[in-house]
Scaffold this motif. Structure first.
Motif, mmCIF file in Angstrom:
data_model
loop_
_atom_site.group_PDB
_atom_site.id
_atom_site.type_symbol
_atom_site.label_atom_id
_atom_site.label_comp_id
_atom_site.label_asym_id
_atom_site.label_seq_id
_atom_site.Cartn_x
_atom_site.Cartn_y
_atom_site.Cartn_z
ATOM 1 N N UNK A 87 0.872 -1.173 0.000
ATOM 2 C CA UNK A 87 0.000 0.000 0.000
ATOM 3 C C UNK A 87 0.912 1.227 0.000
ATOM 4 N N UNK A 88 0.792 2.054 -1.034
ATOM 5 C CA UNK A 88 1.636 3.233 -1.197
ATOM 6 C C UNK A 88 0.734 4.460 -1.204
ATOM 7 N N UNK A 89 1.045 5.428 -0.338
ATOM 8 C CA UNK A 89 0.246 6.655 -0.310
ATOM 9 C C UNK A 89 1.148 7.845 -0.033
ATOM 10 N N UNK A 90 0.682 9.012 -0.412
ATOM 11 C CA UNK A 90 1.444 10.245 -0.192
ATOM 12 C C UNK A 90 0.882 11.060 0.974
ATOM 13 N N UNK A 91 0.243 10.370 1.900
ATOM 14 C CA UNK A 91 -0.281 11.040 3.093
ATOM 15 C C UNK A 91 0.820 11.346 4.089
ATOM 16 N N UNK A 92 0.398 11.800 5.262
ATOM 17 C CA UNK A 92 1.348 12.115 6.322
ATOM 18 C C UNK A 92 2.160 10.871 6.677
ATOM 19 N N UNK A 93 3.426 11.069 7.014
ATOM 20 C CA UNK A 93 4.276 9.944 7.417
ATOM 21 C C UNK A 93 3.666 9.267 8.643
ATOM 22 N N UNK A 94 3.530 7.956 8.560
ATOM 23 C CA UNK A 94 2.991 7.194 9.677
ATOM 24 C C UNK A 94 3.459 5.753 9.566
ATOM 25 N N UNK A 95 4.151 5.280 10.601
ATOM 26 C CA UNK A 95 4.670 3.918 10.638
ATOM 27 C C UNK A 95 3.843 3.087 11.614
ATOM 28 N N UNK A 96 2.901 2.287 11.114
ATOM 29 C CA UNK A 96 2.054 1.498 12.014
ATOM 30 C C UNK A 96 2.816 0.400 12.748
ATOM 31 N N UNK A 122 -0.736 -7.952 12.596
ATOM 32 C CA UNK A 122 0.425 -8.704 13.090
ATOM 33 C C UNK A 122 0.073 -10.168 13.324
ATOM 34 N N UNK A 123 -1.137 -10.406 13.787
ATOM 35 C CA UNK A 123 -1.566 -11.768 14.095
ATOM 36 C C UNK A 123 -1.733 -12.621 12.834
ATOM 37 N N UNK A 124 -2.265 -12.042 11.765
ATOM 38 C CA UNK A 124 -2.594 -12.823 10.582
ATOM 39 C C UNK A 124 -1.533 -12.802 9.484
ATOM 40 N N UNK A 125 -0.617 -11.843 9.535
ATOM 41 C CA UNK A 125 0.394 -11.722 8.494
ATOM 42 C C UNK A 125 1.707 -12.373 8.909
ATOM 43 N N UNK A 126 2.457 -12.804 7.916
ATOM 44 C CA UNK A 126 3.823 -13.272 8.146
ATOM 45 C C UNK A 126 4.733 -12.067 8.394
ATOM 46 N N UNK A 127 4.527 -11.003 7.597
ATOM 47 C CA UNK A 127 5.354 -9.803 7.694
ATOM 48 C C UNK A 127 4.494 -8.561 7.539
ATOM 49 N N UNK A 128 4.781 -7.565 8.369
ATOM 50 C CA UNK A 128 4.192 -6.231 8.267
ATOM 51 C C UNK A 128 5.384 -5.279 8.310
ATOM 52 N N UNK A 137 4.418 6.807 1.943
ATOM 53 C CA UNK A 137 4.411 5.686 2.876
ATOM 54 C C UNK A 137 4.327 4.411 2.056
ATOM 55 N N UNK A 138 5.138 3.425 2.397
ATOM 56 C CA UNK A 138 5.093 2.106 1.752
ATOM 57 C C UNK A 138 4.856 1.080 2.852
ATOM 58 N N UNK A 139 3.665 0.509 2.878
ATOM 59 C CA UNK A 139 3.331 -0.516 3.860
ATOM 60 C C UNK A 139 3.212 -1.841 3.123
ATOM 61 N N UNK A 140 4.036 -2.807 3.523
ATOM 62 C CA UNK A 140 4.044 -4.109 2.849
ATOM 63 C C UNK A 140 3.460 -5.164 3.769
ATOM 64 N N UNK A 141 2.501 -5.900 3.233
ATOM 65 C CA UNK A 141 1.801 -6.978 3.942
ATOM 66 C C UNK A 141 2.159 -8.278 3.250
ATOM 67 N N UNK A 142 2.676 -9.248 3.980
ATOM 68 C CA UNK A 142 3.029 -10.542 3.369
ATOM 69 C C UNK A 142 2.314 -11.646 4.109
ATOM 70 N N UNK A 143 1.680 -12.527 3.348
ATOM 71 C CA UNK A 143 0.979 -13.689 3.916
ATOM 72 C C UNK A 143 1.192 -14.876 2.993
ATOM 73 N N UNK A 144 0.782 -16.022 3.448
ATOM 74 C CA UNK A 144 0.810 -17.180 2.573
ATOM 75 C C UNK A 144 1.574 -18.360 3.078
#
Length: 147
Positions: A87-96, A122-128, A137-144
């Protein structure tokens, strides 16, 4: 990871910073899951996480911003049946990823509504993973993980 992702892009989608576009995004991801034959666990983890993350971006990411909102979602096929959604957005910097786990309430009456999305991811993903690249902001979600 970036080089690996660049070679395995399945699809991408641009959405507006509107609540209605969250359904558009999760529908797009669901159609990819069908077409790619993802496991139910992978599909659930990524749809839930994308919905949570995108809701936060749409609801809060552009509140104090004068930038024209840009939101892009990219989906990648990874080795061993894993899938990445960025998920890539140009909003305010925010690191969840820096958000602490919520305090467990003493009783149901003390429980607060909201604030549990990152913990669910965090519970359902392998990587956040999060990175700020330029004004994005670049938020990467990895599952599988295999069933």
């Amino acid at each position: 990871m970036s080089a690996l992702l660049a070679e395995s892009l399945i699809s991408s989608l641009n959405v507006d910073a509107r609540i209605d576009d969250i359904t558009k995004a999760t529908g797009w991801l669901g159609a990819l899951a069908e077409g790619e034959g993802w496991s139910q666990a992978t599909r659930f983890a990524l749809e839930l996480s994308l919905e949570e993350a995108l809701t936060n971006v749409v609801s809060y990411g552009f509140q104090d911003s004068t930038a024209v909102p840009r939101i892009r979602i990219e989906c990648y096929r990874l080795p061993e049946g894993r899938v990445a959604v960025r998920l890539i957005d140009n909003g305010m910097a925010f690191d969840p990823t820096t958000i602490s786990e919520p305090v467990v309430p003493a009783s149901i009456e003390d429980a607060k509504i909201g604030g549990h999305g990152v913990q669910l991811m965090r519970n359902f993903l392998e990587t956040l993973a999060y990175a700020r690249e330029g004004d994005e902001n670049h938020l990467t979600l990895i599952a599988g993980k295999p069933d």
